[in-house]
Design a protein around this motif. Structure first.
Motif, mmCIF file in Angstrom:
data_model
loop_
_atom_site.group_PDB
_atom_site.id
_atom_site.type_symbol
_atom_site.label_atom_id
_atom_site.label_comp_id
_atom_site.label_asym_id
_atom_site.label_seq_id
_atom_site.Cartn_x
_atom_site.Cartn_y
_atom_site.Cartn_z
ATOM 1 N N THR A 62 43.023 53.548 21.732
ATOM 2 C CA THR A 62 41.585 53.326 21.943
ATOM 3 C C THR A 62 40.736 54.556 21.614
ATOM 4 O O THR A 62 39.549 54.589 21.938
ATOM 5 C CB THR A 62 41.329 52.936 23.412
ATOM 6 O OG1 THR A 62 41.810 53.966 24.276
ATOM 7 C CG2 THR A 62 42.010 51.614 23.738
ATOM 8 N N SER A 74 36.988 47.313 25.555
ATOM 9 C CA SER A 74 37.788 48.522 25.736
ATOM 10 C C SER A 74 39.288 48.265 25.649
ATOM 11 O O SER A 74 40.072 49.190 25.458
ATOM 12 C CB SER A 74 37.462 49.168 27.087
ATOM 13 O OG SER A 74 37.758 48.263 28.150
ATOM 14 N N ASP A 94 33.339 49.148 28.756
ATOM 15 C CA ASP A 94 32.941 48.326 27.610
ATOM 16 C C ASP A 94 33.767 47.039 27.623
ATOM 17 O O ASP A 94 34.955 47.048 27.958
ATOM 18 C CB ASP A 94 33.171 49.108 26.309
ATOM 19 C CG ASP A 94 32.603 48.390 25.104
ATOM 20 O OD1 ASP A 94 31.398 48.562 24.834
ATOM 21 O OD2 ASP A 94 33.370 47.659 24.442
ATOM 22 N N TRP A 133 30.013 49.331 20.442
ATOM 23 C CA TRP A 133 30.870 50.458 20.069
ATOM 24 C C TRP A 133 30.091 51.716 19.694
ATOM 25 O O TRP A 133 30.613 52.812 19.751
ATOM 26 C CB TRP A 133 31.741 50.067 18.870
ATOM 27 C CG TRP A 133 32.812 49.085 19.201
ATOM 28 C CD1 TRP A 133 33.645 49.128 20.277
ATOM 29 C CD2 TRP A 133 33.188 47.947 18.443
ATOM 30 N NE1 TRP A 133 34.520 48.079 20.245
ATOM 31 C CE2 TRP A 133 34.268 47.331 19.122
ATOM 32 C CE3 TRP A 133 32.753 47.374 17.258
ATOM 33 C CZ2 TRP A 133 34.894 46.189 18.650
ATOM 34 C CZ3 TRP A 133 33.363 46.247 16.784
ATOM 35 C CH2 TRP A 133 34.424 45.647 17.483
ATOM 36 N N ASN A 137 29.967 55.031 21.539
ATOM 37 C CA ASN A 137 31.233 55.687 21.849
ATOM 38 C C ASN A 137 31.588 56.831 20.902
ATOM 39 O O ASN A 137 32.588 57.508 21.107
ATOM 40 C CB ASN A 137 32.376 54.677 21.825
ATOM 41 C CG ASN A 137 32.150 53.552 22.810
ATOM 42 O OD1 ASN A 137 31.327 53.656 23.703
ATOM 43 N ND2 ASN A 137 32.879 52.452 22.636
ATOM 44 N N SER A 187 36.949 54.440 23.068
ATOM 45 C CA SER A 187 36.512 53.191 23.693
ATOM 46 C C SER A 187 36.323 53.427 25.194
ATOM 47 O O SER A 187 37.245 53.856 25.899
ATOM 48 C CB SER A 187 37.555 52.096 23.459
ATOM 49 O OG SER A 187 37.122 50.881 24.024
ATOM 50 N N LEU A 188 35.107 53.151 25.692
ATOM 51 C CA LEU A 188 34.800 53.403 27.101
ATOM 52 C C LEU A 188 35.393 52.314 27.985
ATOM 53 O O LEU A 188 35.482 51.141 27.593
ATOM 54 C CB LEU A 188 33.290 53.488 27.284
ATOM 55 C CG LEU A 188 32.591 54.580 26.455
ATOM 56 C CD1 LEU A 188 31.092 54.552 26.707
ATOM 57 C CD2 LEU A 188 33.165 55.955 26.761
ATOM 58 N N GLU A 189 35.744 52.687 29.197
ATOM 59 C CA GLU A 189 36.409 51.750 30.101
ATOM 60 C C GLU A 189 35.511 50.597 30.499
ATOM 61 O O GLU A 189 35.983 49.489 30.735
ATOM 62 C CB GLU A 189 36.899 52.486 31.349
ATOM 63 C CG GLU A 189 38.032 53.468 31.068
ATOM 64 C CD GLU A 189 38.517 54.123 32.333
ATOM 65 O OE1 GLU A 189 37.965 53.812 33.411
ATOM 66 O OE2 GLU A 189 39.459 54.946 32.264
ATOM 67 N N CYS A 211 30.564 43.593 21.011
ATOM 68 C CA CYS A 211 31.016 44.882 21.522
ATOM 69 C C CYS A 211 29.976 45.964 21.213
ATOM 70 O O CYS A 211 29.421 46.013 20.115
ATOM 71 C CB CYS A 211 32.349 45.275 20.882
ATOM 72 S SG CYS A 211 33.657 44.040 21.118
#
Length: 352
Positions: free
Chosen positions: A141, A116, A113, A89, A92, A109-111, A87
Protein backbone atom coordinates in the motif's frame (compact mmCIF):
# COMPACT_ATOMS: atom_id res chain seq x y z
CA UNK A 1 -47.15 -28.47 12.99
CA UNK A 2 -44.63 -27.33 10.42
CA UNK A 3 -45.70 -24.49 8.23
CA UNK A 4 -43.68 -23.51 5.14
CA UNK A 5 -43.49 -19.78 4.88
CA UNK A 6 -43.55 -18.24 1.44
CA UNK A 7 -40.11 -17.24 0.19
CA UNK A 8 -39.07 -13.59 0.57
CA UNK A 9 -37.34 -11.44 -2.03
CA UNK A 10 -33.79 -10.94 -0.79
CA UNK A 11 -32.47 -7.46 -0.13
CA UNK A 12 -28.71 -7.06 -0.29
CA UNK A 13 -26.38 -4.32 0.81
CA UNK A 14 -22.69 -3.64 0.13
CA UNK A 15 -20.40 -1.35 2.10
CA UNK A 16 -18.41 0.47 -0.61
CA UNK A 17 -14.91 -0.10 0.64
CA UNK A 18 -12.08 -2.32 -0.44
CA UNK A 19 -12.21 -4.98 0.83
CA UNK A 20 -15.80 -5.45 1.95
CA UNK A 21 -18.64 -8.02 2.24
CA UNK A 22 -22.18 -8.38 0.97
CA UNK A 23 -25.03 -8.40 3.48
CA UNK A 24 -28.44 -10.09 3.17
CA UNK A 25 -30.42 -7.62 5.18
CA UNK A 26 -33.77 -9.46 5.26
CA UNK A 27 -32.49 -12.99 5.61
CA UNK A 28 -34.97 -15.28 7.45
CA UNK A 29 -33.56 -16.50 10.72
CA UNK A 30 -34.14 -20.14 9.93
CA UNK A 31 -32.95 -19.94 6.31
CA UNK A 32 -29.88 -22.01 5.71
CA UNK A 33 -29.95 -22.18 1.97
CA UNK A 34 -26.79 -20.98 0.22
CA UNK A 35 -26.93 -17.38 -0.94
CA UNK A 36 -24.83 -16.35 -3.94
CA UNK A 37 -24.15 -12.80 -5.19
CA UNK A 38 -23.14 -12.33 -8.82
CA UNK A 39 -21.47 -9.04 -9.86
CA UNK A 40 -21.01 -7.83 -13.40
CA UNK A 41 -18.14 -5.49 -14.27
CA UNK A 42 -19.50 -2.94 -16.75
CA UNK A 43 -16.08 -2.28 -18.28
CA UNK A 44 -15.13 -5.77 -19.30
CA UNK A 45 -18.44 -7.55 -18.76
CA UNK A 46 -16.71 -9.95 -16.40
CA UNK A 47 -19.09 -11.77 -13.99
CA UNK A 48 -17.90 -13.03 -10.63
CA UNK A 49 -19.72 -14.79 -7.82
CA UNK A 50 -19.33 -14.21 -4.06
CA UNK A 51 -20.74 -15.75 -0.89
CA UNK A 52 -22.13 -13.84 2.08
CA UNK A 53 -19.05 -14.26 4.25
CA UNK A 54 -16.49 -13.81 1.50
CA UNK A 55 -14.01 -10.89 1.53
CA UNK A 56 -14.80 -9.01 -1.64
CA UNK A 57 -12.21 -6.78 -3.32
CA UNK A 58 -13.87 -5.16 -6.27
CA UNK A 59 -12.01 -2.82 -8.57
CA UNK A 60 -12.11 0.91 -7.74
CA UNK A 61 -13.72 3.49 -9.99
CA UNK A 62 -15.60 0.74 -11.79
CA UNK A 63 -19.34 0.44 -12.20
CA UNK A 64 -20.80 -2.85 -10.93
CA UNK A 65 -24.25 -4.38 -10.92
CA UNK A 66 -24.76 -7.14 -8.36
CA UNK A 67 -27.65 -9.52 -7.77
CA UNK A 68 -28.13 -12.05 -4.93
CA UNK A 69 -30.13 -15.26 -5.22
CA UNK A 70 -30.93 -18.45 -3.39
CA UNK A 71 -32.87 -21.53 -4.41
CA UNK A 72 -36.35 -22.31 -3.14
CA UNK A 73 -37.90 -24.72 -5.56
CA UNK A 74 -36.64 -22.18 -8.07
CA UNK A 75 -34.03 -19.42 -7.88
CA UNK A 76 -35.22 -16.34 -6.05
CA UNK A 77 -33.30 -13.18 -6.92
CA UNK A 78 -32.79 -9.94 -5.08
CA UNK A 79 -33.14 -6.49 -6.52
CA UNK A 80 -30.17 -5.25 -8.56
CA UNK A 81 -27.61 -3.22 -6.65
CA UNK A 82 -25.54 -0.82 -8.75
CA UNK A 83 -22.57 1.11 -7.37
CA UNK A 84 -19.05 2.35 -8.02
CA UNK A 85 -16.34 2.52 -5.39
CA UNK A 86 -14.61 5.90 -5.59
CA UNK A 87 -11.22 6.43 -4.00
CA UNK A 88 -9.59 9.62 -2.77
CA UNK A 89 -5.98 8.81 -3.63
CA UNK A 90 -4.67 12.26 -4.54
CA UNK A 91 -4.19 13.38 -0.94
CA UNK A 92 -1.89 10.44 -0.28
CA UNK A 93 1.08 11.61 -2.34
CA UNK A 94 3.70 14.31 -1.82
CA UNK A 95 6.97 15.44 -3.35
CA UNK A 96 10.11 14.87 -1.35
CA UNK A 97 13.70 15.41 -2.47
CA UNK A 98 14.41 17.08 -5.78
CA UNK A 99 17.40 18.24 -7.79
CA UNK A 100 18.01 20.04 -11.06
CA UNK A 101 17.37 16.83 -13.00
CA UNK A 102 15.22 14.61 -10.77
CA UNK A 103 12.10 14.49 -8.61
CA UNK A 104 11.09 12.10 -5.84
CA UNK A 105 7.51 11.31 -4.83
CA UNK A 106 6.14 9.18 -2.03
CA UNK A 107 2.65 7.69 -1.91
CA UNK A 108 0.92 5.81 0.92
CA UNK A 109 -2.63 4.54 1.16
CA UNK A 110 -4.21 6.05 4.29
CA UNK A 111 -5.99 3.79 6.75
CA UNK A 112 -9.19 5.82 6.78
CA UNK A 113 -9.47 5.75 3.01
CA UNK A 114 -12.19 3.49 1.64
CA UNK A 115 -9.64 1.98 -0.76
CA UNK A 116 -6.84 1.45 1.73
CA UNK A 117 -7.12 -2.31 1.51
CA UNK A 118 -6.06 -2.58 -2.14
CA UNK A 119 -3.00 -4.74 -2.53
CA UNK A 120 -1.23 -3.18 -5.49
CA UNK A 121 0.70 -5.37 -7.89
CA UNK A 122 3.13 -2.64 -8.95
CA UNK A 123 3.65 1.12 -9.30
CA UNK A 124 5.07 3.33 -12.05
CA UNK A 125 5.79 7.04 -12.42
CA UNK A 126 6.04 9.57 -15.24
CA UNK A 127 6.51 13.34 -15.49
CA UNK A 128 4.99 14.80 -18.63
CA UNK A 129 6.67 12.87 -21.45
CA UNK A 130 9.57 11.61 -19.34
CA UNK A 131 9.23 8.01 -18.29
CA UNK A 132 12.71 7.44 -16.87
CA UNK A 133 11.43 6.66 -13.40
CA UNK A 134 11.33 3.76 -10.98
CA UNK A 135 9.02 3.01 -8.05
CA UNK A 136 10.04 0.91 -5.08
CA UNK A 137 7.25 -0.81 -3.14
CA UNK A 138 7.70 -0.43 0.60
CA UNK A 139 4.53 -2.46 1.11
CA UNK A 140 1.42 -3.43 -0.84
CA UNK A 141 0.00 0.00 0.00
CA UNK A 142 2.98 2.40 -0.28
CA UNK A 143 5.76 3.31 -2.68
CA UNK A 144 8.54 5.84 -3.29
CA UNK A 145 9.10 6.86 -6.91
CA UNK A 146 12.07 8.67 -8.43
CA UNK A 147 12.31 10.08 -11.93
CA UNK A 148 15.52 11.29 -13.55
CA UNK A 149 16.64 12.90 -16.79
CA UNK A 150 14.57 16.04 -16.27
CA UNK A 151 15.52 19.55 -17.36
CA UNK A 152 16.60 22.12 -14.76
CA UNK A 153 14.28 24.86 -13.51
CA UNK A 154 11.20 23.43 -15.23
CA UNK A 155 7.73 22.73 -13.94
CA UNK A 156 6.52 19.16 -14.41
CA UNK A 157 3.23 17.40 -13.90
CA UNK A 158 3.99 13.98 -12.46
CA UNK A 159 1.75 10.95 -12.14
CA UNK A 160 1.99 7.76 -10.13
CA UNK A 161 0.12 4.81 -11.57
CA UNK A 162 -0.86 1.77 -9.52
CA UNK A 163 -1.69 -1.54 -11.13
CA UNK A 164 -3.99 -4.14 -9.66
CA UNK A 165 -5.63 -7.08 -11.41
CA UNK A 166 -4.00 -5.93 -14.70
CA UNK A 167 -5.81 -2.58 -14.45
CA UNK A 168 -3.97 0.73 -14.16
CA UNK A 169 -5.13 3.57 -11.93
CA UNK A 170 -3.74 7.06 -11.69
CA UNK A 171 -3.45 7.31 -7.94
CA UNK A 172 -1.57 10.60 -7.73
CA UNK A 173 -1.07 13.69 -9.88
CA UNK A 174 1.00 16.67 -8.76
CA UNK A 175 3.09 19.56 -10.03
CA UNK A 176 6.63 20.37 -9.02
CA UNK A 177 9.62 22.26 -10.40
CA UNK A 178 13.18 21.05 -10.66
CA UNK A 179 15.96 23.12 -9.13
CA UNK A 180 18.10 25.53 -11.09
CA UNK A 181 21.50 24.62 -12.50
CA UNK A 182 24.31 26.33 -14.38
CA UNK A 183 23.26 27.90 -17.69
CA UNK A 184 23.68 26.09 -20.96
CA UNK A 185 26.01 28.62 -22.60
CA UNK A 186 27.57 27.51 -25.90
CA UNK A 187 27.39 30.68 -27.94
CA UNK A 188 30.21 31.75 -30.24
CA UNK A 189 32.06 34.99 -29.50
CA UNK A 190 32.13 37.59 -32.26
CA UNK A 191 34.70 40.41 -32.03
CA UNK A 192 34.83 43.60 -34.10
CA UNK A 193 36.98 46.72 -33.87
CA UNK A 194 35.29 50.09 -33.53
CA UNK A 195 38.78 51.57 -33.43
CA UNK A 196 42.29 50.17 -33.69
CA UNK A 197 42.75 49.86 -29.91
CA UNK A 198 39.24 48.76 -28.93
CA UNK A 199 37.23 45.52 -28.91
CA UNK A 200 33.49 45.16 -29.44
CA UNK A 201 32.32 41.74 -28.23
CA UNK A 202 29.04 40.04 -29.02
CA UNK A 203 27.69 36.56 -28.39
CA UNK A 204 24.39 34.79 -29.09
CA UNK A 205 24.68 36.01 -32.69
CA UNK A 206 25.94 32.67 -33.94
CA UNK A 207 25.44 29.30 -32.33
CA UNK A 208 22.76 28.21 -29.86
CA UNK A 209 21.03 30.73 -27.63
CA UNK A 210 21.68 30.61 -23.92
CA UNK A 211 19.41 28.51 -21.73
CA UNK A 212 19.53 30.06 -18.28
CA UNK A 213 18.36 26.94 -16.39
CA UNK A 214 17.14 29.35 -13.76
CA UNK A 215 16.00 32.94 -13.50
CA UNK A 216 17.31 35.15 -16.30
CA UNK A 217 20.57 36.71 -15.19
CA UNK A 218 23.46 38.82 -16.47
CA UNK A 219 26.60 38.54 -18.58
CA UNK A 220 30.06 39.40 -17.29
CA UNK A 221 32.98 39.99 -19.66
CA UNK A 222 36.65 40.05 -18.66
CA UNK A 223 39.62 41.14 -20.76
CA UNK A 224 42.80 39.38 -19.67
CA UNK A 225 46.44 39.74 -20.56
CA UNK A 226 48.92 37.05 -19.59
CA UNK A 227 46.30 35.51 -17.31
CA UNK A 228 45.51 38.69 -15.39
CA UNK A 229 42.23 40.59 -15.68
CA UNK A 230 42.86 44.15 -16.80
CA UNK A 231 39.25 45.28 -17.24
CA UNK A 232 35.73 43.87 -16.90
CA UNK A 233 32.09 44.81 -17.39
CA UNK A 234 28.61 43.41 -16.59
CA UNK A 235 25.58 43.79 -18.84
CA UNK A 236 22.04 42.43 -19.19
CA UNK A 237 22.83 41.41 -22.76
CA UNK A 238 25.94 39.88 -24.23
CA UNK A 239 27.26 43.08 -25.81
CA UNK A 240 30.45 44.75 -24.57
CA UNK A 241 32.78 47.55 -25.69
CA UNK A 242 36.31 47.94 -24.36
CA UNK A 243 38.50 50.87 -25.44
CA UNK A 244 41.92 52.36 -24.67
CA UNK A 245 43.66 49.00 -24.99
CA UNK A 246 47.22 48.47 -26.20
CA UNK A 247 47.74 48.44 -29.94
CA UNK A 248 48.54 45.22 -31.76
CA UNK A 249 48.10 43.10 -28.60
CA UNK A 250 46.40 39.72 -28.17
CA UNK A 251 43.96 39.62 -25.26
CA UNK A 252 42.06 36.79 -23.65
CA UNK A 253 38.27 37.08 -23.43
CA UNK A 254 36.15 35.47 -20.71
CA UNK A 255 32.37 35.76 -20.81
CA UNK A 256 30.42 34.39 -17.85
CA UNK A 257 26.65 33.92 -17.83
CA UNK A 258 25.26 34.08 -14.27
CA UNK A 259 21.61 33.21 -13.65
CA UNK A 260 19.46 34.64 -10.89
CA UNK A 261 20.22 31.74 -8.56
CA UNK A 262 23.97 32.31 -8.86
CA UNK A 263 24.86 29.40 -11.13
CA UNK A 264 27.31 30.32 -13.88
CA UNK A 265 28.82 29.07 -17.13
CA UNK A 266 31.91 30.34 -18.96
CA UNK A 267 33.08 30.63 -22.56
CA UNK A 268 36.50 31.90 -23.66
CA UNK A 269 38.07 33.37 -26.76
CA UNK A 270 40.94 35.58 -27.96
CA UNK A 271 41.17 38.80 -29.94
CA UNK A 272 43.99 41.06 -31.16
CA UNK A 273 43.83 44.84 -31.43
CA UNK A 274 45.01 46.52 -34.63
CA UNK A 275 48.15 48.58 -35.20
CA UNK A 276 48.33 52.27 -34.18
CA UNK A 277 47.22 53.94 -37.39
CA UNK A 278 47.69 57.42 -35.93
CA UNK A 279 51.28 56.65 -35.00
CA UNK A 280 51.91 55.26 -38.46
CA UNK A 281 50.42 58.35 -40.10
CA UNK A 282 52.43 60.58 -37.77
CA UNK A 283 55.60 58.66 -38.55
CA UNK A 284 54.91 58.93 -42.27
CA UNK A 285 54.32 62.67 -41.95
CA UNK A 286 57.52 63.00 -39.94
CA UNK A 287 59.37 60.94 -42.52
CA UNK A 288 58.01 63.10 -45.33
CA UNK A 289 59.03 66.27 -43.51
CA UNK A 290 62.52 64.96 -42.76
CA UNK A 291 62.87 63.72 -46.33
CA UNK A 292 61.68 67.08 -47.65
CA UNK A 293 64.12 68.96 -45.43
CA UNK A 294 66.94 66.66 -46.47
CA UNK A 295 65.99 67.12 -50.11
CA UNK A 296 65.85 70.89 -49.73
CA UNK A 297 69.19 70.83 -47.95
CA UNK A 298 70.71 68.80 -50.76
CA UNK A 299 69.25 71.13 -53.36
CA UNK A 300 70.49 74.18 -51.46
CA UNK A 301 73.92 72.61 -51.04
CA UNK A 302 74.05 71.76 -54.71
CA UNK A 303 73.00 75.28 -55.59
CA UNK A 304 75.54 76.74 -53.21
CA UNK A 305 78.31 74.60 -54.72
CA UNK A 306 77.32 75.57 -58.21
CA UNK A 307 77.20 79.23 -57.18
CA UNK A 308 80.59 78.97 -55.61
CA UNK A 309 81.98 77.25 -58.67
CA UNK A 310 80.49 79.98 -60.85
CA UNK A 311 82.03 82.75 -58.78
CA UNK A 312 85.41 81.02 -58.81
CA UNK A 313 85.19 80.62 -62.53
CA UNK A 314 84.41 84.30 -63.00
CA UNK A 315 87.39 85.22 -60.85
CA UNK A 316 89.64 82.93 -62.82
CA UNK A 317 88.37 84.40 -66.08
CA UNK A 318 89.14 87.98 -64.76
CA UNK A 319 92.68 87.03 -63.84
CA UNK A 320 93.25 85.61 -67.33
CA UNK A 321 92.09 88.88 -68.94
CA UNK A 322 94.51 90.92 -66.78
CA UNK A 323 97.32 88.66 -67.76
CA UNK A 324 96.56 89.19 -71.47
CA UNK A 325 96.43 92.97 -70.99
CA UNK A 326 99.79 93.03 -69.25
CA UNK A 327 101.35 90.99 -72.01
CA UNK A 328 100.18 93.46 -74.62
CA UNK A 329 101.52 96.35 -72.66
CA UNK A 330 104.93 94.78 -72.30
CA UNK A 331 105.30 93.67 -75.88
CA UNK A 332 104.23 96.95 -77.50
CA UNK A 333 107.01 99.55 -77.67
CA UNK A 334 106.35 102.60 -75.66
CA UNK A 335 106.62 105.98 -77.32
CA UNK A 336 107.41 108.96 -75.16
CA UNK A 337 106.64 112.33 -76.54
CA UNK A 338 108.75 114.98 -75.02
CA UNK A 339 107.79 118.60 -75.54
CA UNK A 340 110.26 120.73 -77.38
CA UNK A 341 112.17 123.32 -75.35
CA UNK A 342 112.86 126.65 -76.93
CA UNK A 343 116.11 128.49 -76.25
CA UNK A 344 116.96 131.85 -77.49
CA UNK A 345 120.14 132.09 -79.33
CA UNK A 346 121.17 135.18 -81.14
CA UNK A 347 118.37 136.41 -83.11
CA UNK A 348 116.31 133.44 -82.98
CA UNK A 349 115.10 130.39 -81.13
CA UNK A 350 116.51 126.92 -81.04
CA UNK A 351 114.72 123.89 -80.19
CA UNK A 352 116.16 121.06 -78.22
Amino acid sequence: MNVDLPPVKPQINFNQTIPSQFEWTNKPALCSDPFIIKCTNHKNKDIRSYGLNDSVSLLPDTQYTCTGEYSYEKPIKSQELSFKITCDWQKNGRFQDKSSSSLRISWTSLEDDRCSGIEWDRFSVSCDHHNHGICIKHSDTSTVCSITGLLPYKKYTCRITGTVDQTDYEIYTGDSETLSDKPSFQSKVEVTHASHNSLEIKCEINGPKIVWNGGEGKFKAEITYKGETITEDTQDTCLFKFSDLYYLTTYGIKITAINKEGHSALITSEATTNYNDKAVVGFLVFLIIVTSIALLFMLFKKYFLRRKQSVSQEEEDGEDEDCVAQDIYVNVPLRVHRPEKKTKSGGGYEYE
